[in-house]
Design a protein around this motif. Structure first.
Motif, PDB file in Angstrom:
ATOM      1  N   PRO B 404       0.562  -1.497  -0.141  1.00 28.64           N
ATOM      2  CA  PRO B 404      -0.072   0.037   0.007  1.00 28.64           C
ATOM      3  C   PRO B 404       0.811   1.225  -0.020  1.00 28.64           C
ATOM      4  CG  PRO B 404      -0.899  -1.421   1.808  1.00 28.64           C
ATOM      5  CD  PRO B 404       0.465  -2.100   1.202  1.00 28.64           C
ATOM      6  N   ASP B 405       2.143   1.225   0.613  1.00 31.64           N
ATOM      7  CA  ASP B 405       2.999   2.415   0.768  1.00 31.64           C
ATOM      8  C   ASP B 405       3.409   2.746  -0.689  1.00 31.64           C
ATOM      9  OD1 ASP B 405       2.246   2.014   3.238  1.00 31.64           O
ATOM     10  OD2 ASP B 405       4.551   2.141   3.949  1.00 31.64           O
ATOM     11  N   LEU B 406       3.548   1.783  -1.363  1.00 28.47           N
ATOM     12  CA  LEU B 406       4.342   2.201  -2.772  1.00 28.47           C
ATOM     13  C   LEU B 406       3.277   2.792  -3.531  1.00 28.47           C
ATOM     14  CD1 LEU B 406       6.843   1.455  -4.405  1.00 28.47           C
ATOM     15  CD2 LEU B 406       5.803  -0.599  -4.941  1.00 28.47           C
ATOM     16  N   GLY B 407       1.701   2.386  -3.436  1.00 28.01           N
ATOM     17  CA  GLY B 407       0.796   3.162  -4.186  1.00 28.01           C
ATOM     18  C   GLY B 407       0.593   4.544  -3.701  1.00 28.01           C
ATOM     19  N   LEU B 408       0.924   4.776  -2.282  1.00 28.01           N
ATOM     20  CA  LEU B 408       1.013   6.239  -2.016  1.00 28.01           C
ATOM     21  C   LEU B 408       1.968   7.075  -2.549  1.00 28.01           C
ATOM     22  CD1 LEU B 408       0.198   6.083   1.787  1.00 28.01           C
ATOM     23  CD2 LEU B 408      -0.929   7.693   0.017  1.00 28.01           C
ATOM     24  N   VAL B 409       3.398   6.469  -2.463  1.00 26.36           N
ATOM     25  CA  VAL B 409       4.414   7.046  -3.098  1.00 26.36           C
ATOM     26  C   VAL B 409       4.337   7.273  -4.419  1.00 26.36           C
ATOM     27  CG1 VAL B 409       6.763   6.749  -3.682  1.00 26.36           C
ATOM     28  CG2 VAL B 409       6.075   6.127  -1.384  1.00 26.36           C
ATOM     29  N   ILE B 410       3.802   6.452  -5.472  1.00 24.93           N
ATOM     30  CA  ILE B 410       3.658   6.682  -6.927  1.00 24.93           C
ATOM     31  C   ILE B 410       2.602   7.809  -7.053  1.00 24.93           C
ATOM     32  CG2 ILE B 410       2.107   4.705  -7.464  1.00 24.93           C
ATOM     33  CD1 ILE B 410       4.103   4.426  -9.965  1.00 24.93           C
ATOM     34  N   GLY B 411       1.601   7.477  -6.110  1.00 25.84           N
ATOM     35  CA  GLY B 411       0.493   8.496  -6.435  1.00 25.84           C
ATOM     36  C   GLY B 411       0.781  10.078  -6.186  1.00 25.84           C
ATOM     37  N   LEU B 412       1.576  10.177  -5.058  1.00 26.88           N
ATOM     38  CA  LEU B 412       2.133  11.318  -4.977  1.00 26.88           C
ATOM     39  C   LEU B 412       2.883  11.968  -5.838  1.00 26.88           C
ATOM     40  CD1 LEU B 412       1.678  13.492  -2.602  1.00 26.88           C
ATOM     41  CD2 LEU B 412       3.560  12.598  -1.341  1.00 26.88           C
ATOM     42  N   SER B 413       3.833  11.110  -6.503  1.00 30.09           N
ATOM     43  CA  SER B 413       4.967  11.501  -7.461  1.00 30.09           C
ATOM     44  C   SER B 413       4.286  11.798  -8.732  1.00 30.09           C
ATOM     45  CB  SER B 413       5.903  10.661  -7.611  1.00 30.09           C
ATOM     46  OG  SER B 413       5.712   9.311  -7.778  1.00 30.09           O
ATOM     47  N   MET B 414       3.378  11.278  -9.014  1.00 27.52           N
ATOM     48  CA  MET B 414       2.358  11.243 -10.314  1.00 27.52           C
ATOM     49  C   MET B 414       1.646  12.854 -10.310  1.00 27.52           C
ATOM     50  SD  MET B 414       1.696   9.291 -12.930  1.00 27.52           S
ATOM     51  CE  MET B 414       1.478   8.026 -12.915  1.00 27.52           C
ATOM     52  N   VAL B 415       1.158  13.211  -9.104  1.00 23.71           N
ATOM     53  CA  VAL B 415       0.603  14.379  -8.968  1.00 23.71           C
ATOM     54  C   VAL B 415       1.763  15.534  -9.356  1.00 23.71           C
ATOM     55  CG1 VAL B 415      -0.330  16.292  -7.678  1.00 23.71           C
ATOM     56  CG2 VAL B 415      -1.195  14.020  -7.529  1.00 23.71           C
ATOM     57  N   ILE B 416       3.083  15.378  -8.552  1.00 20.39           N
ATOM     58  CA  ILE B 416       4.136  16.263  -8.823  1.00 20.39           C
ATOM     59  C   ILE B 416       4.379  16.436 -10.314  1.00 20.39           C
ATOM     60  CG2 ILE B 416       6.410  16.718  -8.097  1.00 20.39           C
ATOM     61  CD1 ILE B 416       5.709  15.825  -5.547  1.00 20.39           C
ATOM     62  N   VAL B 417       4.644  15.285 -10.882  1.00 16.10           N
ATOM     63  CA  VAL B 417       5.380  15.078 -12.164  1.00 16.10           C
ATOM     64  C   VAL B 417       4.246  15.988 -13.262  1.00 16.10           C
ATOM     65  CG1 VAL B 417       4.735  12.953 -13.173  1.00 16.10           C
ATOM     66  CG2 VAL B 417       6.841  13.921 -13.936  1.00 16.10           C
ATOM     67  N   LEU B 418       3.000  15.542 -13.010  1.00 14.90           N
ATOM     68  CA  LEU B 418       2.163  16.215 -13.974  1.00 14.90           C
ATOM     69  C   LEU B 418       1.849  17.661 -13.745  1.00 14.90           C
ATOM     70  CD1 LEU B 418      -0.884  13.820 -15.110  1.00 14.90           C
ATOM     71  CD2 LEU B 418       1.566  13.998 -15.723  1.00 14.90           C
ATOM     72  N   ILE B 419       2.170  18.260 -12.581  1.00 16.08           N
ATOM     73  CA  ILE B 419       2.212  19.724 -12.551  1.00 16.08           C
ATOM     74  C   ILE B 419       3.431  20.226 -13.123  1.00 16.08           C
ATOM     75  CG2 ILE B 419       2.267  21.663 -10.870  1.00 16.08           C
ATOM     76  CD1 ILE B 419       0.433  20.195  -8.807  1.00 16.08           C
ATOM     77  N   ALA B 420       4.715  19.771 -12.769  1.00 14.95           N
ATOM     78  CA  ALA B 420       5.830  19.938 -13.529  1.00 14.95           C
ATOM     79  C   ALA B 420       5.760  20.090 -14.809  1.00 14.95           C
ATOM     80  CB  ALA B 420       6.973  19.108 -13.000  1.00 14.95           C
ATOM     81  N   ALA B 421       5.071  18.910 -15.780  1.00 16.94           N
ATOM     82  CA  ALA B 421       5.009  18.874 -17.259  1.00 16.94           C
ATOM     83  C   ALA B 421       4.215  19.944 -17.687  1.00 16.94           C
ATOM     84  CB  ALA B 421       4.323  17.652 -17.141  1.00 16.94           C
ATOM     85  N   ALA B 422       3.168  20.518 -16.876  1.00 15.48           N
ATOM     86  CA  ALA B 422       2.329  21.495 -17.259  1.00 15.48           C
ATOM     87  C   ALA B 422       3.112  22.946 -17.209  1.00 15.48           C
ATOM     88  CB  ALA B 422       0.943  21.755 -16.377  1.00 15.48           C
TER      89      ALA B 422
END
Lengths: 470, 470
Positions: B404-422
């Motif tokens: 479950p922790d890995l899910g949290l980690v990848i979710g959080l980094s997904m939000v960060i990378v998509l904002i950085a991409a924008a």
């Protein structure tokens, strides 16, 4: 120099220069318009908009808050040129048209050439269209309804139904007299069409030919050898391609029975060419063709989600490949560090080849005649660059991790992935084109899948074999 | 329907239909031409090429082996329309022109309108140009030399120096009589220019206006209100943009002193618009603007190498980031499996935003007036899709690895990378544009660097912190 020209020819809004040196609408003018809309000062607005070209009116309109736009048009009345609406993107236009009163729309559409009127009406639903058509004079109504009956994006939708046609037995003199005496001529025209009594098109006479010819000559004797003619049901892109290839300025539009029904001019075609290039470019970037700058956050987020979702599958597939080599990565973390480089070079090389292929297909430069040569050329270029990057990346890997074997492994996989990228980049668009799909829209994810899967599989697979054997 | 039309209007080569149903040159025709070239049968070739439009001659020429092309032109003599050479890509054209005999070139160029002649001559080096110019009649020579003196890709290079200009005091009647009596008129023209004795442009009279007006009216009284005028030194892209925005069909070209020197017509502009869109599209795909289908393997390999080399730096930089987390990857190989997904989603989202930004900048839809709104819109869309993919990818990671922790980690980094991409996708093109660089050419590697570095750093960094703390 250009700046000087721009200033010299600058449009003025009630004496104020409209644009700054970048060509943007000046804030001062925008604020003056916004304030006048706020106060409902129609006189001031009419002064600001008087003498502006439709395109300038359009840019000024677009600089306002979306909520103010319909109100501005209502206040301007007949000082607003409805042709300005055709210069807006679809989202902005639809929102304005839906907010306008029917009476304003009817008055505005009435002043337009039929092609511009259709451009505005076609965004409305059938019911609203009919409401407006019903209030137009009978002749206009029939012409517009006929255009709207043709399929979307067809020549029939883009054509102008105002044109000049004369019987074959008329002379040059009769034609010129007719032009001098007739009040109701199209605003601008470039040729006289010659028709038989059943309105079948016999040919066209460009205006310069008419002017060079003596009065007693019969029109039918000076029609052009070249026929500039399209069918009303032809797709606008095919029509645009013909204009472009054969350098046409205008073309007759005929119906299935060969009767002359309208004329298409090159200015409409320029917009189609621009739109088409725009669609290819957006499609390659993973953006839907209809996305526009006026769209809302919610709309673009939804619209882009589907592409990203598709890419997620590609990415997960690549991860599954990586997962197959977990054991090897655990033994040698350097593989995890280097593997994205192989996939990334493959992805970029694949995109290069795909871009060339997609564009060549769109402009009809790539066909059966040269497909074989282009495939071989791409693969050979992939091999050459594969060898170049094998040497470079091999050296980098050795310098970084001090393992000569790792240099060999990454070099070998670099050659493989660049050849796979070349093959995928050209064969996938070609195959999609053969299947009738638009290669610009669908090639990307397939090509990335190939380069990612081949890249990770080659690098990790060769590494596993090599280090097991050695 | 379109197929039917295509067949109906099909060009014929000595009785044989020229094209198959896809619009490609038929193999039968190509083989007949190739055989006639082989045998040096000029009579047969002239029969095959007679009555073909320049564009069709061009396609037929291009279907031949490159070595046969100059020989074909020599054999055809005056049956070959040199305008066909302007339809070829630059590589193919240059190779043919360099192989032709000077005499053939002189004869061919002589028949062309000045804009087409310049188009062919400008590819040659100065010496070869002069050799050909020297053998042309004095009037042609002066006109061509003047056009060639203007900068490359300027209006002066694209203009036609054949036009009709009359003094202001002439009447409509005098003008029409002049047109009927003069032999040496341009092949096609759309307006009469009105000039003062020093050849300063006073205005233009479209041909339809001339035709509607009675004979005694003075020309100066019917010139258009709208000025369609560009400066000879203006860049062709700026000229094209003005044609497109204001729906021009032709425009007067004046020199710095305001004297009329030529006319540009929309068919030349259509080619410029197509070229420009082509350049943007290729640039975004990492392909140089001048790459063409006729180029050799060696040339394209070299030309694409530089882009791939630049991307290699980006990829190595991303690998360095991964290298910082080697220890954590060794402890948890799942991180190596999942990390490319985060970077890939970021890269694709960044490309989407960048595509929209680059295109909006090229078409002047994105400027100071709306930059703020578009940046905010992109970031908001990035946040929305970031959350969506955080949920999806989080669930996938939990299902795959049972952590479950890995899910949290990848979710959080997904939000960060998509904002950085924008942010990267919109701010990098805007910044490059401000600095005067072409955002289409240079944005890609910067945007990928941002999304790769942020993607790997966020995912591996958050993972390291999280699993150290937990």
């Amino acid at each position: 120099m250009l700046d000087e020209m721009a200033r010299e020819h600058a449009a003025k809004a009630d004496g104020l220069p409209l644009r700054n040196e970048n060509g943007d609408i000046r804030a001062e003018v925008r604020d003056a318009v916004a304030a006048a809309v706020e106060e409902g000062d129609a006189t001031r607005l009419r002064a600001l908009f008087a003498d502006l070209h439709a395109t300038d009116q359009s840019d000024l309109l677009l600089s306002l808050d979306p909520a103010d736009r319909p109100r501005l048009i209502e206040l301007l009345g007949d000082a607003f040129d409805f042709a300005a609406l055709t210069e807006l993107d679809e989202t902005a236009r639809t929102r304005i048209v839906e907010a306008l009163e029917t009476r304003t729309l009817v008055e505005g559409v009435r002043e337009l050439d039929s092609d511009d009127a259709v451009y505005i009406l076609e965004d409305l639903d059938k019911e609203d269209q009919d409401e407006i058509l019903d209030q137009l004079p009978a002749l206009d109504r029939v012409a517009l309804a006929r255009s709207l009956d043709y399929p979307e994006e067809s020549a029939g939708r883009r054509m102008q139904t105002e044109f000049v046609a004369v019987p074959a037995f008329w002379t040059v003199g009769q034609t010129i007299d007719h032009l001098r005496e007739t009040e109701e001529l199209p605003e601008r025209f470039y040729e006289i069409f010659v028709v038989d009594p059943r309105y079948q098109l016999l040919g066209e006479v460009p205006l310069d030919v008419l002017l060079r010819t003596k009065r007693p000559v019969a029109m039918v004797d000076i029609v052009s050898d070249e026929r500039h003619q399209v069918n009303a049901t032809d797709d606008q892109e095919d029509v645009a391609r013909r204009f472009e290839r054969y350098n046409w300025v205008s073309a007759a539009v005929t119906d299935d029975a060969g009767r002359l029904v309208g004329v298409i001019t090159v200015d409409d075609v320029v917009d189609v060419i621009e739109e088409e290039a725009d669609e290819d470019l957006k499609a390659l970037g993973g953006v839907k063709a209809d996305e526009e700058l006026s769209d809302t956050v919610w709309y673009i987020a939804k619209s882009r989600f589907s592409w990203l979702f598709l890419n997620l599958f590609t990415a997960i597939l690549a991860s599954v490949v990586i997962g197959m080599f977990e054991g090897q990565i655990e033994k040698m973390v350097a593989l995890a560090v280097l593997m994205p480089i192989v996939a990334s070079q493959g992805g970029n090389a694949g995109t290069q080849t795909m871009t060339v292929a997609v564009r060549a297909l769109a402009t009809r430069q790539l066909g059966n005649a040269n497909a074989r040569r282009i495939v071989l050329r791409e693969v050979a270029a992939g091999l050459l660059n594969g060898i170049a990057f094998a040497v470079i990346m091999g050296a980098v890997a050795v310098a970084w991790f001090g393992l000569p074997d790792l240099g060999l492994v990454i070099g070998l996989s670099m050659v493989i992935v660049l050849i796979a990228a070349a093959l995928g980049g050209i064969l996938i668009p070609l195959a999609l084109h053969k299947l009738g799909a638009d290669p610009a829209v669908s090639s990307g994810p397939f090509v990335t899948t190939v380069t990612d899967v081949v890249g990770f599989f080659a690098f990790l697979g060769i590494a596993t074999l090599w280090f097991r054997l050695s």
